[in-house]
Design an enzyme around this catalytic site. Structure first.
Site, short mmCIF file in Angstrom:
data_model
loop_
_atom_site.label_atom_id
_atom_site.label_comp_id
_atom_site.label_asym_id
_atom_site.label_seq_id
_atom_site.Cartn_x
_atom_site.Cartn_y
_atom_site.Cartn_z
N ALA A 112 0.85 -1.19 0.00
CA ALA A 112 0.00 0.00 0.00
C ALA A 112 0.89 1.24 0.00
O ALA A 112 2.10 1.15 0.23
CB ALA A 112 -0.90 0.02 1.23
N LYS A 113 0.31 2.37 -0.25
CA LYS A 113 1.01 3.64 -0.10
C LYS A 113 -0.03 4.73 0.06
O LYS A 113 -1.17 4.56 -0.38
CB LYS A 113 1.86 3.95 -1.34
CG LYS A 113 3.03 4.86 -1.07
CD LYS A 113 4.18 4.07 -0.48
CE LYS A 113 5.43 4.89 -0.28
NZ LYS A 113 6.60 4.01 -0.10
N GLY A 114 0.36 5.83 0.67
CA GLY A 114 -0.56 6.95 0.81
C GLY A 114 0.20 8.25 0.68
O GLY A 114 1.43 8.27 0.61
#
Ligand code: GLU
Length: 423
Positions: A112-114
């Site tokens: 994931a990444k944000g």
């Protein structure tokens, strides 16, 4: 007057790089086209727009993202980036790289990444805290210790992770340490996490030296980027006997053929882009740094730094990727032809997520380890992954990047197949 909202621009380059790497691996693995398409897309993408109360009484609206690429091997894991260049395609690419990275080093995580479109240095401490707590609230619907565990990335740090942990804990009514990693040690962080990515890079450079018969003592190193990754890698490699001849940040590069005083430069690292004011060497440009005749070039800044345009000028023998996605496929092709070995991001900079995993495990058990144990286990995990990738490269006659992708993608595919396609 309408208040200005800073939203993301379009910058497709990182995603194009990530997809081209995946497509190449899918071809080699003869992947089923349906599975290949699944992996080309992110499972879940959350885009949020949220207001923040500024110090002058105005309200500003910000844009943020949290993208989960794949959850086949476990909860989603990956950092949060605060940067003006953040955009959905970049976050997708970074989430995809987290999936392969976790799989290559065999952590039980998906990717994931944000991020938030913001220049964090333009905010006061209170504004930064308000923005962080509101962003954490917006993404709280998909994060959690069993679901998705953020961590620091460019523009974020332990203080920001502590605010996120506190915000989620206030919502749930009890302290939830395992919802983020990279926290300060006093609130459930682990010893060794702050230096973990740089330390992992050091261990990887030592493995390269062993494999290719390079003497690390006196080996020359150039490091692009002097943030948490580049500055720690430069310091630890200096202590390990290497000669760091050049470093840079967004303001300037600094070169000294006899070796730079990295301890003194590291003391400046807390300031914003201190290199233009630093002494102890000649000031050089970013392009000059990338073209230095060194043993090891360690790009530890942004994506897309080594391209089809400048790859022919690179004179390093080994490129060890501290950043995520610093090399485009065009540059990879040039390096392949010229015999320059690239140790890919999903292996070389995995020290951060490996120690994040240790932090999460310690939080879940509420039992904390000594720093020596953290570093020793990091060494074990990253050197085993290095050897797995090197063996794959040898057996399949492919580059280290291609081998790491084959290993990472095949592990994700195996988990997907064993679990089966629901319903
Ligand atoms: N942001 C780091 C990376 O790109 C660390 C991610 C994590 O620890 O979850 O690998």
């Amino acid at each position: 007057m309408t208040a200005e909202i800073v939203v993301a621009g379009e910058r497709p380059q990182a995603l194009a790089t990530a997809l081209s790497q995946l497509d190449a691996a899918a071809g080699r693995l003869h992947l089923d086209e349906g599975i290949h398409q699944m992996l080309r897309h992110c499972k879940r993408e959350l885009v949020v727009h949220f207001p923040v109360q500024m110090d002058d009484g105005t309200t500003r609206v910000f844009e943020g993202f949290r993208v989960q690429h794949n959850l086949s091997r476990g909860p989603a894991k990956g950092g949060l980036r605060y940067h003006l260049n953040v955009c959905l395609d970049e976050v997708r690419a970074l989430a995809m790289w987290m999936t392969w990275k976790s799989a290559v080093v065999n952590l039980p995580y998906g990717g994931a990444k944000g991020g938030v479109v913001v220049e964090p240095r333009s905010l006061s401490e209170t504004e930064l805290e308000n923005l962080t707590r509101r962003y954490a609230t917006e993404i709280s619907i998909i994060i959690g210790p069993d679901e998705d565990i953020p961590a620091p990335d460019m523009g974020t740090d332990g203080r920001i992770m502590a605010w996120i942990m506190d915000t989620i804990s206030m919502h749930r009514g009890h302290t939830v340490t395992g919802v983020v990693t990279g926290k300060p040690v006093s609130v459930g962080g682990t010893l060794g996490r702050a230096e973990a990515t740089g330390r992992g890079l050091q261990y990887v450079v030592e493995e390269v030296a062993k494999q290719f018969g390079v003497t690390l003592e006196g080996a020359t190193v150039a490091v692009q980027g002097f943030g948490n990754v580049g500055s720690v890698a430069a310091l630890l490699l200096t202590r390990a006997g290497a000669k760091v001849v050049a470093v840079s940040d967004s303001s300037s590069g600094l070169y000294n053929g006899r070796g730079l005083g990295i301890e003194a430069l590291t003391a400046l690292a807390g300031d914003h882009a201190p290199m233009a004011r630093a002494s102890g060497g000649d000031h050089i440009s970013n392009e000059e740094l990338l073209a230095l005749p060194v043993d090891f070039l360690i790009p530890s800044a942004l994506e897309g730094q080594l391209t089809g345009e400048n790859a022919a000028a690179v004179q390093a023998r080994y490129v060890v990727e501290g950043a995520n996605g610093p090399t485009t496929p065009d540059a990879d092709a040039v390096f392949g032809e010229r015999g320059i070995t690239v140790i890919p991001d999903i292996l070389a900079n995995a020290g951060g997520v490996i120690v994040s995993y240790f932090e999460w495990v310690q939080d879940l058990q509420a039992y904390f380890w000594e720093e020596g144990e953290v570093n020793e286990r990091l060494h074990r995990v990253i050197t085993r992954a290095y050897k797995d990738v090197a063996r794959m490269a040898e057996e399949q006659s492919v580059t280290m990047r291609e081998a790491a992708m084959l290993l990472g993608v095949s592990r994700v595919v195996e988990a997907t197949k064993i679990r089966g396609i629901y319903p």
